[in-house]
Scaffold this motif. Structure first.
Motif, mmCIF file in Angstrom:
data_model
loop_
_atom_site.group_PDB
_atom_site.id
_atom_site.type_symbol
_atom_site.label_atom_id
_atom_site.label_comp_id
_atom_site.label_asym_id
_atom_site.label_seq_id
_atom_site.Cartn_x
_atom_site.Cartn_y
_atom_site.Cartn_z
ATOM 1 N N GLY A 105 0.956 -1.056 -0.131
ATOM 2 C CA GLY A 105 -0.117 -0.467 0.005
ATOM 3 C C GLY A 105 0.423 1.541 0.242
ATOM 4 O O GLY A 105 0.068 1.690 -0.935
ATOM 5 N N ASN A 106 1.459 0.955 1.202
ATOM 6 C CA ASN A 106 2.967 2.684 0.650
ATOM 7 C C ASN A 106 3.750 2.587 -0.402
ATOM 8 O O ASN A 106 4.124 3.332 -0.811
ATOM 9 C CB ASN A 106 3.785 2.258 2.002
ATOM 10 N N PHE A 107 3.819 1.638 -0.594
ATOM 11 C CA PHE A 107 4.813 1.479 -2.272
ATOM 12 C C PHE A 107 3.811 2.370 -3.479
ATOM 13 O O PHE A 107 4.230 2.811 -4.371
ATOM 14 C CB PHE A 107 5.809 0.380 -2.577
ATOM 15 N N LEU A 108 2.876 1.919 -3.385
ATOM 16 C CA LEU A 108 1.961 1.970 -4.713
ATOM 17 C C LEU A 108 1.564 3.496 -4.203
ATOM 18 O O LEU A 108 1.184 4.135 -5.444
ATOM 19 C CB LEU A 108 0.298 1.339 -4.285
ATOM 20 N N TRP A 109 1.372 3.989 -3.085
ATOM 21 C CA TRP A 109 1.366 5.595 -2.625
ATOM 22 C C TRP A 109 1.614 6.336 -3.286
ATOM 23 O O TRP A 109 2.061 7.050 -3.463
ATOM 24 C CB TRP A 109 0.762 5.588 -1.428
ATOM 25 N N LEU A 110 3.669 5.453 -3.299
ATOM 26 C CA LEU A 110 4.355 6.304 -3.088
ATOM 27 C C LEU A 110 4.628 6.855 -4.818
ATOM 28 O O LEU A 110 4.979 7.707 -5.818
ATOM 29 C CB LEU A 110 5.801 6.024 -2.664
ATOM 30 N N ILE A 111 4.206 5.628 -5.552
ATOM 31 C CA ILE A 111 4.666 6.176 -7.472
ATOM 32 C C ILE A 111 3.545 6.581 -7.667
ATOM 33 O O ILE A 111 4.019 7.761 -8.563
ATOM 34 C CB ILE A 111 4.466 4.084 -7.528
ATOM 35 N N GLU A 112 2.281 6.205 -7.015
ATOM 36 C CA GLU A 112 1.065 7.603 -7.666
ATOM 37 C C GLU A 112 0.663 8.701 -7.501
ATOM 38 O O GLU A 112 1.169 9.291 -8.523
ATOM 39 C CB GLU A 112 -0.810 6.513 -6.932
ATOM 40 N N GLU A 113 1.653 8.865 -5.824
ATOM 41 C CA GLU A 113 2.908 10.524 -5.946
ATOM 42 C C GLU A 113 2.783 11.016 -6.497
ATOM 43 O O GLU A 113 3.159 12.228 -7.592
ATOM 44 C CB GLU A 113 2.404 10.796 -4.037
ATOM 45 N N LEU A 114 3.799 9.837 -7.330
ATOM 46 C CA LEU A 114 5.089 10.288 -8.120
ATOM 47 C C LEU A 114 4.959 10.485 -9.328
ATOM 48 O O LEU A 114 5.093 11.887 -10.194
ATOM 49 C CB LEU A 114 6.331 9.911 -8.011
ATOM 50 N N GLU A 115 3.666 9.775 -9.801
ATOM 51 C CA GLU A 115 3.560 10.265 -11.300
ATOM 52 C C GLU A 115 2.529 10.967 -11.422
ATOM 53 O O GLU A 115 2.283 12.080 -12.566
ATOM 54 C CB GLU A 115 2.429 8.369 -11.694
ATOM 55 N N GLN A 116 1.737 11.488 -10.094
ATOM 56 C CA GLN A 116 0.483 12.551 -10.773
ATOM 57 C C GLN A 116 1.090 13.420 -10.129
ATOM 58 O O GLN A 116 1.020 14.915 -9.387
ATOM 59 C CB GLN A 116 -0.480 12.794 -9.164
ATOM 60 N N LYS A 117 2.859 13.931 -10.205
ATOM 61 C CA LYS A 117 3.743 15.026 -9.248
ATOM 62 C C LYS A 117 3.056 15.763 -8.453
ATOM 63 O O LYS A 117 2.996 16.861 -8.253
ATOM 64 C CB LYS A 117 3.757 16.042 -10.722
ATOM 65 N N THR A 118 2.578 14.889 -7.408
ATOM 66 C CA THR A 118 2.362 15.837 -5.700
ATOM 67 C C THR A 118 2.967 15.654 -4.900
ATOM 68 O O THR A 118 3.390 15.863 -3.497
ATOM 69 C CB THR A 118 0.905 15.291 -5.260
ATOM 70 N N ILE A 119 4.173 14.931 -5.319
ATOM 71 C CA ILE A 119 5.641 14.693 -4.504
ATOM 72 C C ILE A 119 6.313 14.498 -5.296
ATOM 73 O O ILE A 119 6.573 14.156 -6.952
ATOM 74 C CB ILE A 119 5.618 13.572 -3.616
ATOM 75 N N SER A 120 7.610 15.569 -4.871
ATOM 76 C CA SER A 120 9.090 15.381 -5.663
ATOM 77 C C SER A 120 9.601 13.998 -5.722
ATOM 78 O O SER A 120 10.422 13.716 -5.005
ATOM 79 C CB SER A 120 9.751 16.528 -5.228
ATOM 80 N N GLU A 121 10.390 14.413 -6.807
ATOM 81 C CA GLU A 121 11.518 13.298 -7.045
ATOM 82 C C GLU A 121 12.696 13.276 -6.096
ATOM 83 O O GLU A 121 13.284 11.783 -4.816
ATOM 84 C CB GLU A 121 12.265 13.754 -8.668
ATOM 85 N N GLU A 122 12.462 14.474 -5.042
ATOM 86 C CA GLU A 122 13.875 14.229 -4.154
ATOM 87 C C GLU A 122 12.926 13.474 -2.754
ATOM 88 O O GLU A 122 13.579 13.212 -2.517
ATOM 89 C CB GLU A 122 14.416 15.912 -4.133
ATOM 90 N N ASP A 123 11.762 14.003 -2.608
ATOM 91 C CA ASP A 123 11.110 13.307 -1.267
ATOM 92 C C ASP A 123 10.608 12.266 -1.638
ATOM 93 O O ASP A 123 10.998 11.308 -0.708
ATOM 94 C CB ASP A 123 9.894 14.815 -1.368
ATOM 95 N N PHE A 124 10.490 12.115 -3.071
ATOM 96 C CA PHE A 124 10.512 9.863 -3.179
ATOM 97 C C PHE A 124 12.485 9.334 -2.822
ATOM 98 O O PHE A 124 11.399 8.387 -2.353
ATOM 99 C CB PHE A 124 10.526 10.374 -4.717
ATOM 100 N N PHE A 125 12.632 9.368 -3.293
ATOM 101 C CA PHE A 125 14.066 9.749 -2.924
ATOM 102 C C PHE A 125 13.750 9.007 -1.502
ATOM 103 O O PHE A 125 15.023 8.716 -0.990
ATOM 104 C CB PHE A 125 15.097 9.377 -4.022
ATOM 105 N N LYS A 126 13.746 10.601 -0.868
ATOM 106 C CA LYS A 126 14.737 11.043 0.261
ATOM 107 C C LYS A 126 13.824 9.145 1.592
ATOM 108 O O LYS A 126 13.702 8.582 2.329
ATOM 109 C CB LYS A 126 13.776 11.865 1.666
ATOM 110 N N LEU A 127 12.172 8.791 1.127
ATOM 111 C CA LEU A 127 11.434 7.782 1.316
ATOM 112 C C LEU A 127 11.788 6.863 1.659
ATOM 113 O O LEU A 127 11.581 5.187 2.111
ATOM 114 C CB LEU A 127 10.101 7.870 1.172
ATOM 115 N N LEU A 128 12.794 6.390 0.313
ATOM 116 C CA LEU A 128 13.142 5.428 -0.076
ATOM 117 C C LEU A 128 13.673 4.579 0.422
ATOM 118 O O LEU A 128 13.356 2.747 0.952
ATOM 119 C CB LEU A 128 13.971 4.956 -2.261
#
Length: 244
Positions: A38-61
């Motif tokens: 669920g968390n992983f899918l949420w992160l990908i969807e947020e990235l796809e919809q550009k509601t989260i920056s790539e920088e924040d995405f990689f911080k959460l990895l």
């Protein structure tokens, strides 16, 4: 008649413990898998919809990686337990030198020991022999030793201690780490205890000790955990001595 009732009560208790164990196992697998994916899918969807920056995405990895590692460990633990429940699995007691078990742990966990600069020592008679199933015993020691490292601070020592008592061998893993609060110790094998992070943020599923207790029962041995918060933990296994 009393003997029959006592035997029946023991069988009922064993069945209840087994059912609780299986239900807990299913609950953990179900909950953790849903949470991770669920968390992983949420992160990908947020990235796809550009509601989260790539920088924040990689911080959460890194957190996603820790969760994935925890889930993988849960699956591996579950598979180990399932192997003892189905098919033609039988306990195969063999002669084991305790010093060989020390070297097994020393080599397998060399990297983790080095990461925290933890020294691992042996205490007792190096020539002691036990009669046990190597596969199950190594699994049990793996889980206990991994916990000892997880809850130890850098530069602390861990000991594998052996004491012989007539036809019994007491094998103890002793650490000086975070220890366990007394209010949680009595329920250490239940599913009610909270999950604690290791001293370096290591995450677990809280499943290992439950399977350890199950395996020790299969080995016809006993386990004892003595712990004091902020002072450390001693986990002792009471096993059969090998008699020539």
């Amino acid at each position: 008649m009393n003997d029959f009732i006592n035997e029946l009560q023991l069988k009922i208790e064993r069945l209840e413990n087994e059912i609780n164990f299986k239900n807990g196992l299913i609950s953990i697998l179900s909950h953790d898998s849903k949470e991770l994916f669920g968390n992983f899918l949420w992160l990908i969807e947020e990235l796809e919809q550009k509601t989260i920056s790539e920088e924040d995405f990689f911080k959460l990895l890194p957190q996603v990686k820790r969760d994935a590692q925890k889930n993988l460990q849960t699956i591996q633990d579950s598979v180990a337990w399932l192997k003892t429940q189905y098919g033609e699995f039988k306990i195969k007691p063999v002669k084991i030198m305790v010093m060989d078990l020390f070297h097994y742990l020393e080599e397998k966990y060399a990297a983790k020991l080095k990461e925290k600069n933890i020294k691992f020592y042996f205490k007792g008679d190096q020539n002691v022999l036990i009669a046990s199933d190597r596969l199950l015993l190594e699994y049990v020691l793996d889980k206990i030793f991994n916990n000892a490292i997880k809850y130890s601070f850098p530069d602390q020592d861990i000991y594998l201690q052996v004491i012989t008592e007539s036809d019994e061998v007491v094998l103890s893993i002793i650490d000086s780490g975070t220890g366990i609060n007394e209010k949680y110790l009595s329920a250490i094998y239940s599913y009610d205890n909270p999950i604690f992070l290791g001293t370096a943020g290591e995450k677990g599923a809280g499943l290992s000790l439950k399977i350890v207790k199950n395996f020790i029962s299969l080995l016809h041995g006993n386990i004892q955990i003595i712990s004091t918060e902020n002072k450390g933990t001693t986990v002792s296994l009471f096993l059969h001595k090998f008699i020539e």
